[in-house]
Design an enzyme around this catalytic site. Structure first.
Site, PDB file in Angstrom:
ATOM      1  N   LYS A  13      -9.664  20.053 -54.061  1.00  0.00           N
ATOM      2  CA  LYS A  13     -10.270  21.023 -53.718  1.00  0.00           C
ATOM      3  C   LYS A  13     -10.259  22.247 -54.547  1.00  0.00           C
ATOM      4  CE  LYS A  13      -7.806  21.412 -49.900  1.00  0.00           C
ATOM      5  NZ  LYS A  13      -6.764  20.468 -50.006  1.00  0.00           N
ATOM      6  N   ARG A  88      -7.155  24.751 -41.200  1.00  0.00           N
ATOM      7  CA  ARG A  88      -6.317  23.776 -41.207  1.00  0.00           C
ATOM      8  C   ARG A  88      -5.744  23.100 -39.863  1.00  0.00           C
ATOM      9  NH1 ARG A  88      -4.442  24.779 -46.823  1.00  0.00           N
ATOM     10  NH2 ARG A  88      -2.868  23.252 -47.499  1.00  0.00           N
ATOM     11  N   ARG A 127       1.214  17.222 -60.894  1.00  0.00           N
ATOM     12  CA  ARG A 127       0.309  18.440 -61.034  1.00  0.00           C
ATOM     13  C   ARG A 127       1.201  19.540 -61.622  1.00  0.00           C
ATOM     14  NH1 ARG A 127      -3.029  20.744 -55.929  1.00  0.00           N
ATOM     15  NH2 ARG A 127      -0.982  21.483 -55.288  1.00  0.00           N
ATOM     16  N   ARG A 155       4.455  23.749 -58.993  1.00  0.00           N
ATOM     17  CA  ARG A 155       4.564  24.329 -58.023  1.00  0.00           C
ATOM     18  C   ARG A 155       5.830  23.958 -56.908  1.00  0.00           C
ATOM     19  NH1 ARG A 155      -1.113  24.350 -54.376  1.00  0.00           N
ATOM     20  NH2 ARG A 155       0.290  23.838 -52.895  1.00  0.00           N
ATOM     21  N   ARG A 166       3.611  17.288 -46.531  1.00  0.00           N
ATOM     22  CA  ARG A 166       2.331  17.757 -45.994  1.00  0.00           C
ATOM     23  C   ARG A 166       1.253  16.805 -46.130  1.00  0.00           C
ATOM     24  NH1 ARG A 166       2.112  20.198 -52.088  1.00  0.00           N
ATOM     25  NH2 ARG A 166       0.200  21.131 -51.718  1.00  0.00           N
TER      26      ARG A 166
HETATM   27  P1  AMP Z   1      -2.275  25.077 -50.552  1.00  0.00           P
HETATM   28  O1  AMP Z   1      -2.490  25.591 -51.749  1.00  0.00           O
HETATM   29  O2  AMP Z   1      -3.789  24.961 -49.798  1.00  0.00           O
HETATM   30  O3  AMP Z   1      -1.708  23.658 -50.666  1.00  0.00           O
HETATM   31  O4  AMP Z   1      -1.302  25.560 -49.583  1.00  0.00           O
HETATM   32  C1  AMP Z   1      -0.044  25.627 -49.719  1.00  0.00           C
HETATM   33  C2  AMP Z   1       0.713  25.756 -48.605  1.00  0.00           C
HETATM   34  O5  AMP Z   1       0.351  27.073 -47.719  1.00  0.00           O
HETATM   35  C3  AMP Z   1       0.566  25.094 -47.065  1.00  0.00           C
HETATM   36  O6  AMP Z   1       1.396  23.576 -47.441  1.00  0.00           O
HETATM   37  C4  AMP Z   1       0.776  25.703 -46.032  1.00  0.00           C
HETATM   38  O7  AMP Z   1       2.149  25.743 -46.161  1.00  0.00           O
HETATM   39  C5  AMP Z   1       0.294  26.872 -46.170  1.00  0.00           C
HETATM   40  N1  AMP Z   1      -1.121  27.286 -45.968  1.00  0.00           N
HETATM   41  C6  AMP Z   1      -2.279  27.179 -46.943  1.00  0.00           C
HETATM   42  N2  AMP Z   1      -3.310  27.475 -45.965  1.00  0.00           N
HETATM   43  C7  AMP Z   1      -2.877  27.480 -44.649  1.00  0.00           C
HETATM   44  C8  AMP Z   1      -3.669  27.463 -43.599  1.00  0.00           C
HETATM   45  N3  AMP Z   1      -4.927  27.566 -43.398  1.00  0.00           N
HETATM   46  N4  AMP Z   1      -2.790  27.304 -42.354  1.00  0.00           N
HETATM   47  C9  AMP Z   1      -1.476  27.336 -42.453  1.00  0.00           C
HETATM   48  N5  AMP Z   1      -0.774  27.311 -43.537  1.00  0.00           N
HETATM   49  C10 AMP Z   1      -1.540  27.305 -44.829  1.00  0.00           C
END
Ligand code: AMP
Length: 209
Positions: A13, A88, A127, A155, A166
């Protein structure tokens, strides 16, 4: 154009958002990036979110929805947005629908980047990202960003245990959104197991860009 990007962690994404921004100048909103910025800056939101993020769990809906309501107040969202990592959960999707209805900005598509979970584990554990410009790369990039020469890092949540959690969270809380958007005829699906440039070419065709 207002687009929701769907797909598990590591589906691509962020990479495809970068390509869409470079090619078409869309406003890219990544809730993960906003939250990582808040953690780094030590804000109240960051303090509340950190534990959930480190474990690979979702940050509570009310925090995310308030954060996005605030983000949508900014003028750069008016011409259209690419939402990466939001919604999400179904609660977030319903909140997004009301927010967009209030702003009189329709959602044009929910684009699912479809990738096999085992491919995701391999992708995410290798990554690496740039601390300076956010470039998303791979362990093969070494310690230096090929785009800006900033420092590449892994990360905190890209270790294997957290990645598997996740993926479970995605299957349970986020995958139901595929049916949610299919029901409103907004779902388009692209095969995310291909080379990033081929995925991007398919996306442009699917979205008529
Ligand atoms: P990402 O970079 O999108 O993989 O997000 C990293 C982390 O941020 C996720 O594993 C969640 O802990 C949190 N996070 C990001 N977006 C959301 C969302 N829309 N709702 C809840 N937690 C989120």
């Amino acid at each position: 154009m207002n687009i929701v990007l769907l797909g598990g962690p590591g589906a691509g994404k962020g990479t495809q958002s970068d390509k869409l921004v470079d090619a078409f100048g869309f406003c890219h909103i990544s809730t993960g990036d906003i939250l990582r910025g808040a953690v780094k800056a030590g804000t109240e939101l960051g303090k509340k979110a950190k534990g959930y993020m480190d474990a690979g769990d979702l940050v509570p809906d009310d925090l995310i929805i308030d954060m996005m309501k605030e983000r949508f107040q900014q003028p750069d969202t008016a011409e259209g947005v690419i939402l990466d990592g939001f919604p999400r959960t179904t609660v977030q999707a319903v909140a997004l629908d009301s927010l967009l209805a209030e702003l009189e900005r329709p959602l044009d598509a929910a684009l699912l980047i479809d990738v096999d979970p085992e491919v995701i584990v391999a992708r995410l554990t290798s990554r690496r990202m740039c601390r300076e410009c956010g470039y998303i790369g791979n362990v093969s990039d070494g310690d230096t960003c090929p785009k800006c020469a900033g420092e590449m890092y892994q990360r905190d949540d890209d270790n294997e245990d957290t990645v598997r959690n996740r993926l479970d969270v995605y299957a349970k809380s986020t995958a139901p959104l595929i049916d949610y958007y299919r029901g409103s005829d907004l779902l388009v699906t692209v095969n995310g197991c291909q080379e990033p440039d081929k995925v991007f070419a398919d996306i442009k065709e699917l979205l008529g860009l």
